[in-house]
Design an enzyme around this catalytic site. Structure first.
Site, short mmCIF file in Angstrom:
data_model
loop_
_atom_site.label_atom_id
_atom_site.label_comp_id
_atom_site.label_asym_id
_atom_site.label_seq_id
_atom_site.Cartn_x
_atom_site.Cartn_y
_atom_site.Cartn_z
N GLY A 116 0.80 -1.22 0.00
CA GLY A 116 0.00 0.00 0.00
C GLY A 116 0.83 1.27 0.00
NE ARG A 408 9.22 -19.54 4.85
CZ ARG A 408 9.05 -18.25 4.82
NH1 ARG A 408 7.84 -17.75 4.65
NH2 ARG A 408 10.07 -17.45 4.97
C1 LIG Z 1 6.81 -12.25 11.45
C2 LIG Z 1 6.83 -12.20 9.96
C3 LIG Z 1 8.01 -12.23 9.26
C4 LIG Z 1 8.03 -12.17 7.87
N1 LIG Z 1 9.23 -12.20 7.21
C5 LIG Z 1 9.24 -12.13 5.86
C6 LIG Z 1 10.48 -12.10 5.15
O1 LIG Z 1 11.55 -12.16 5.74
N2 LIG Z 1 10.46 -12.00 3.82
C7 LIG Z 1 9.29 -11.92 3.13
O2 LIG Z 1 9.33 -11.79 1.91
N3 LIG Z 1 8.09 -11.93 3.77
C8 LIG Z 1 8.05 -12.03 5.13
N4 LIG Z 1 6.83 -12.04 5.77
C9 LIG Z 1 5.60 -11.83 5.02
C10 LIG Z 1 5.45 -10.36 4.68
O3 LIG Z 1 5.93 -9.58 5.74
C11 LIG Z 1 4.02 -9.94 4.42
O4 LIG Z 1 3.39 -10.83 3.58
C12 LIG Z 1 3.98 -8.58 3.77
O5 LIG Z 1 4.73 -7.66 4.50
C13 LIG Z 1 2.56 -8.08 3.63
O6 LIG Z 1 2.57 -6.75 3.17
P1 LIG Z 1 1.26 -6.00 2.76
O7 LIG Z 1 1.67 -4.66 2.31
O8 LIG Z 1 0.50 -6.83 1.81
O9 LIG Z 1 0.37 -5.93 4.08
P2 LIG Z 1 0.67 -5.39 5.56
O10 LIG Z 1 2.05 -4.97 5.76
O11 LIG Z 1 0.09 -6.41 6.48
O12 LIG Z 1 -0.18 -4.08 5.65
C14 LIG Z 1 -1.57 -4.08 5.80
C15 LIG Z 1 -2.03 -2.65 5.87
O13 LIG Z 1 -3.44 -2.62 5.73
C16 LIG Z 1 -4.01 -1.85 6.76
N5 LIG Z 1 -5.34 -2.41 7.02
C17 LIG Z 1 -5.67 -3.69 7.23
N6 LIG Z 1 -6.99 -3.80 7.38
C18 LIG Z 1 -7.51 -2.58 7.27
C19 LIG Z 1 -8.83 -2.05 7.34
N7 LIG Z 1 -9.90 -2.82 7.52
N8 LIG Z 1 -8.98 -0.71 7.20
C20 LIG Z 1 -7.90 0.10 6.99
N9 LIG Z 1 -6.66 -0.36 6.90
C21 LIG Z 1 -6.46 -1.68 7.04
C22 LIG Z 1 -3.05 -1.93 7.90
O14 LIG Z 1 -3.20 -0.79 8.71
C23 LIG Z 1 -1.72 -1.92 7.15
O15 LIG Z 1 -1.35 -0.60 6.86
C24 LIG Z 1 6.82 -12.10 7.17
C25 LIG Z 1 5.61 -12.08 7.86
C26 LIG Z 1 5.60 -12.17 9.24
C27 LIG Z 1 4.29 -12.25 9.94
#
Ligand SMILES: Cc1cc2nc3c(=O)[nH]c(=O)nc-3n(C[C@H](O)[C@H](O)[C@H](O)COP(=O)(O)OP(=O)(O)OC[C@H]3O[C@@H](n4cnc5c(N)ncnc54)[C@H](O)[C@@H]3O)c2cc1C
Ligand code: SF4
Ligand code: FES
Lengths: 737, 248
Positions: A116, A408
């Site tokens: 995002g 994994r």
């Molecule tokens: C502990 C951990 C370690 C990880 N390590 C790795 C790694 O080393 N390498 C790798 O590639 N991946 C890793 N992953 C996976 C990866 O981090 C995530 O898949 C990725 O960061 C998701 O990014 P995103 O932007 O899709 O969502 P997110 O970063 O989860 O962001 C979600 C956003 O949506 C917002 N949001 C959610 N619901 C709502 C709502 N209803 N209304 C308004 N806003 C909302 C939140 O506020 C947030 O801003 C890891 C995951 C975890 C849990």
């Protein structure tokens, strides 16, 4: 209705079981459901409801038969032509919006994680007006911040034979051939650029002594292509995207709405035209109009209650767009990560990941002799007292080619297998060891030799080795010690698999658009690139690829037809209706004056999900899970208590909204798992395995994406199948031996 | 174990707040501090009361969302630890624990222990970035090697999680450590040098505007910073600021 032993009407029972009233009537007529007539209307007693829930009848009736493949109603829009030219050809031919017109177009982005934040920044930079939303107090706190291990890119800086094709191939194979070739190749193709972009933004990746970028290896691959920043890669990448976002906020091109929850999507004339949000500080329900809505709200692993996701991670934004018409793809594809800190007790609120990068140096084992495992569980002996020959390094034994670096899903199942067989450690028996003693020795000796010191001095070697391990994984070791109160430099870590990532998500086409025109999904929220299992360090890559390099361009293909629309008016009946339904929900959820907390129900849901839809699944358990979830959902509305008021900061109310969506998603999840009569990637059906216990795919019947369509409250969801075609790779059974 | 908690309760930003006593029982040493508060809250909900509001999300010490002043210390008694990483084995049965919000003029209370830290975002928006486009039209990442010591120092500064403990710990509510960390990250990398001057001037200007106080070098910020951000960063901030002011 209440829960004090009253009789249920046909409608109430139908709601509770999530079946139509017609079905209930049919069963009453045939005598399968016993009813009594009170004042001329049918009533069903509580005891009868319990009997129904225990029986098979109703539910059997409701599971959809997949039937023969039918024409998928939405084109995937993957361009034709050679795999490696698809993206450049597509980019060169899709519709564009002129800079002057972009100024008149508004885009809403829900979520400020890697996907995002990067999308918001780039869209704004291209000239669109962006409104970005997150529920935390700052966009910088999105869950991406917690990613530890690293990000993949086919840079081939190590000269170990890496290429776009190899990254593509590893990802397709790692995903057990359940993802789209075109999308995955594009991901591999833009990956190298992500690293250039991030470095230019000042992201401090790890470097070697020559000042060049360093790499490490992750599971499921034979090259070193993972870029990292100690154990804080997600943090550094997110802060990079956050800084790009801040730059656009400062320019007035992005308006940021922190502490806002998206509550619903608004559709007008078949197109996404805005959202309803709730201000989490004062409870105000707000309307926001836009020409396109981008969902970047992350994954839904918290449907399991305990997961490595942040406490607030949720499915709400995804679920709302699903209910408004977007297909939900492969909901049951969940990644269980092999190396997490084991559960320590009932109080547990979340699980903590120990990065996969640790498997570069840590060796996984359990005792070879059952009695030793028992003694360890009773704390009669220590793991360090078990002789080398009495240890079972089961991954190295079963998978000699990849050893501790198998993907994994494979590593998780192998751990479960050993624990189920009685070799688990920890007081619960639900843990295995991740041991660094050998790595400490090896590094220590290398260092002693290279620095001209005595390599036979064991104390010195150990000290030097520990220093090297500390430099690599110091923060992870510290995190472990804080939680477990044991020193992992001296005694092996205890680890166990935990829910970590959801490959499933909103279905999108090659342009990342959902089945609702104008509604897009990016990052973990969509289903696109990882098939049935994601390789380590590929989620960060996908989030940034979607946000920086794909969506900002493909969105133009849609918006080019929207340049004459003008500002979106939020004073319409569609916005009225959406707002009213949000308010009605809040009123309903706040109406109980006493009862159980939201967490109480969330925990119960989590337990059902983990036990019956978790690391291994079977038809019988899945059916039971469906019924149990339906019942739980019913109990939730009847019994949940949310204190406080709706027009104030109220975390319980926020949680209640999220859990109510999880309770619906959970059912679809189980239905999906039941429908997929094969094992693939993270989806392991006990009925479908090889004699050696490996996952057994059924390519003939299941080489498709399960796309679930919401058919309204009273109807069963419909399964649509997007057939997957493989032109560039041959479908093989995945072997890491 | 059993504990007596004295917790700051405040209905919202407009109302006045006060300390309220609560007792919790059956707390286990393996629980985290926030899980102890979860147990308190579950109990409150069961008796029809509003739970204590506090910020948290990742619960693993990286998102910077959790806060709390515990027995007078931001993030509690342990060094290099966020509140969410603090475990109950640090306390003993019968203890009284005082729990208050991060206070500071620039951090107004939202409810109970939740405060508004958006001032930090606004400081970052005023200049905490490198002004390059995100189009991907950049040079190869390895085109310009960065000496490992510089890269490591930039990383150490970039480890700040934006929690605000430094402000809460400071008697002047100064945000110099937070701002210094960002300025230092960029000043140590070639990418950040181009805009170094405007960046430091704009960020300091915004910091003052938000009502953060001056730095009088007490070092309390460094002592309570969960990520070990060092006072060096404040020195560097001052250096960069002077440089920007002198070299026009
Ligand atoms: C502990 C951990 C370690 C990880 N390590 C790795 C790694 O080393 N390498 C790798 O590639 N991946 C890793 N992953 C996976 C990866 O981090 C995530 O898949 C990725 O960061 C998701 O990014 P995103 O932007 O899709 O969502 P997110 O970063 O989860 O962001 C979600 C956003 O949506 C917002 N949001 C959610 N619901 C709502 C709502 N209803 N209304 C308004 N806003 C909302 C939140 O506020 C947030 O801003 C890891 C995951 C975890 C849990
Ligand atoms: S400098 Fe330290 S205390 Fe201050 S915000 Fe950053 S991490 Fe928190
Ligand atoms: S909750 Fe994320 S740092 Fe404490």
């Amino acid at each position: 209705m209440d829960n004090k032993g009253q009789m249920l009407s046909i409608k109430e029972l139908a709601d509770m079981l999530n079946v139509s009233q017609k079905t209930i009537r049919r069963h009453i007529n045939s005598g399968k459901i016993k009813s009594v007539k009170l004042g001329g209307v049918h009533r069903i007693s509580r005891e009868e409801v319990s009997t129904i829930l225990e029986g098979e009848e109703i539910i059997e009736d409701q599971i959809i038969n997949s039937g023969p493949a039918q024409e998928f109603p939405f084109p995937s829009k993957v361009p034709s032509g050679e795999l490696k030219n698809k993206w450049s050809n597509h980019k060169g031919t899709i519709n564009l919006v002129s800079p002057a017109n972009k100024r008149n177009i508004d885009v809403i982005v829900v979520g400020t994680g890697l996907a995002g934040a990067s999308a918001s920044a780039t869209l704004a930079e291209l000239g669109y007006n962006v409104k970005a939303f997150c529920f935390q107090d700052s966009p910088r706190r999105a869950h991406s911040i917690a990613a530890q291990g690293g990000i993949n890119a086919s840079k081939n800086y190590q000269g170990d034979g890496d290429s776009d094709y190899r990254l593509f191939y590893d990802t397709i194979k790692g995903g057990d051939y359940r993802s789209r070739e075109g999308n995955v190749y594009r991901l591999a193709e833009v990956s190298a650029n992500i690293i250039d972009q991030c470095v230019a933004q000042g992201v401090p990746f790890a470097r070697d002594y020559g000042g060049l970028l360093d790499n490490r290896s992750f599971g499921g691959v034979l090259v070193s292509r993972t870029f990292y920043a100690k154990g804080q890669t997600g943090q550094q990448l997110l802060l990079g995207a956050y800084s790009a976002l801040n730059r656009q906020i400062n320019r007035g091109k992005v308006e940021m709405f922190s502490r806002h929850e998206m509550m619903d999507l608004v559709i007008k004339d078949g197109k996404a035209r805005g959202i309803i949000s709730r201000n989490l500080i004062n409870g105000k329900i707000e309307r926001h109009g836009a020409h396109a809505v981008v969902i970047a709200s992350g994954g839904y692993g918290n449907v399991f209650y305990l997961s490595t996701n942040a406490m607030g991670s949720n499915v709400t934004a995804n679920w709302k767009v699903h209910k408004k018409g977007a297909f939900f793809a492969n909901p049951c594809f969940t990644q269980i990560h092999p190396t997490c800190i084991p559960v320590s007790g009932d109080h547990q609120s979340k699980l903590t990941l120990m990065s996969e990068s640790l498997r570069n140096d840590g060796r996984i084992w359990v005792p070879k002799i059952k009695e030793d495992a028992e003694k360890i569980r009773k704390k009669e002996i220590k793991p360090t007292e078990i002789a080398e020959e009495n240890r079972d390094y089961y991954l190295e034994r079963r998978y000699p080619a990849f050893g501790n670096l198998v993907p994994r899903d494979v590593a998780s199942r192998a751990a479960k297998e050993r624990c189920d067989a009685g070799y688990g450690v920890n007081k619960t028996g639900q843990a295995v060891y991740l041991d660094f003693a050998a790595a400490i020795e090896r590094y220590g000796e290398e260092k002693a030799v290279s620095s001209g010191q005595d390599k036979n001095n064991r104390e010195l070697v150990k000290k030097l080795g520990k220093e090297i391990i500390k430099a690599k994984y110091g923060n992870l070791f510290q995190m472990y010690e804080k939680i477990v109160d044991e020193n992992p430099y001296e005694t092996p870590m205890q680890i166990f698999p935990a829910v970590h990532y959801t490959m499933g998500g909103i279905w999108v086409d090659y342009n990342l658009m959902t089945t609702i025109p104008g509604c897009f999904a990016i990052g973990e929220a969509n289903f696109s690139d990882h098939g049935a299992n994601r390789l380590g360090a590929s989620a960060l890559m996908q989030g940034l690829a979607d946000g920086y390099f794909v969506l900002p361009y493909t969105v133009g293909d849609y918006l080019a037809n929207d340049i004459k629309t003008g500002k979106i008016n939020t004073d319409t009946k569609e916005f009225d209706e959406a707002e009213l339904s949000v308010k009605a929900f809040i009123k309903k959820i706040m109406s109980n004056k006493s009862g159980k907390s939201v967490d109480y129900y969330h925990r119960k849901l989590g337990k059902i999900m983990w036990e019956k839809c978790g690391m291994s699944r079977n038809a019988k358990d899945l059916k039971t899970a469906i019924k149990e979830i339906r019942k739980l959902r019913h109990d939730f509305y009847a019994g949940v208590f949310v204190p406080g008021s709706a027009d104030n900061y109220n975390e319980e109310l926020v949680k209640a909204g999220r859990v109510s969506d999880f309770l619906e998603l959970g059912e679809l999840f189980a239905i999906d798992a039941l429908e997929r009569n094969e094992s693939c990637g993270g989806h392991f059906r006990e009925e479908y395995q090889t004699p050696e216990g490996e996952a057994l795919r059924n390519d003939e019947e299941f080489t498709f994406v399960s796309c679930w369509e919401h058919m309204g409250k009273d109807n069963r969801p419909k399964l649509n199948k997007e057939e997957l075609k493989f032109d560039s790779v041959e479908l093989k059974s995945r072997s890491y031996k | 174990m059993e504990l007596l908690l004295k917790i700051w309760r405040q209905a919202n930003g407009q109302k006045k707040g006060s300390m309220v006593n609560y007792e919790v029982k059956n707390i286990e040493p393996d629980m985290s501090f926030l899980e102890m508060l979860d147990i308190l809250n579950q109990g409150l909900i069961e008796t029809g009361e509003e739970p204590v509001a506090f910020d948290h999300d990742c619960r693993e010490g990286i998102c910077g969302m959790c806060s709390l002043v515990i027995n007078g210390s931001p993030h509690g008694p342990d060094r290099g630890t966020t509140t969410c990483q603090l475990h109950m084995r640090r306390f003993k049965s019968g203890d009284t624990i005082y729990i208050e919000p991060f206070r500071g003029t620039a951090f107004p209370v939202v409810k109970d222990l939740v405060v508004d830290r958006s001032a930090f975002d606004r400081i970052q928006q005023s200049g905490g970035y490198v002004s390059i486009n995100t189009s991907g039209n950049t040079v190869d990442a390895n085109a310009a090697p960065i000496p490992k010591p510089d890269a490591d120092e930039a990383f150490n500064a970039a480890a700040c999680i934006g929690c605000g403990a430094c402000v809460a710990a400071c008697k002047n509510s100064s945000a110099m450590l937070f701002v210094g960390a960002k300025v230092s990250q960029y000043s140590r990398l070639p990418q950040g040098k181009v805009e170094a001057k405007e960046r430091v001037i704009n960020m300091v200007k915004q910091m003052d505007k938000e009502g953060f106080g001056n730095c009088t070098n007490t070092g309390a910020c460094e002592a309570h910073c969960p990520k070990g951000i060092s006072l060096e960063n404040i020195l560097n901030l001052n250096r960069e600021y002077l440089k920007a002011k002198i070299i026009k």
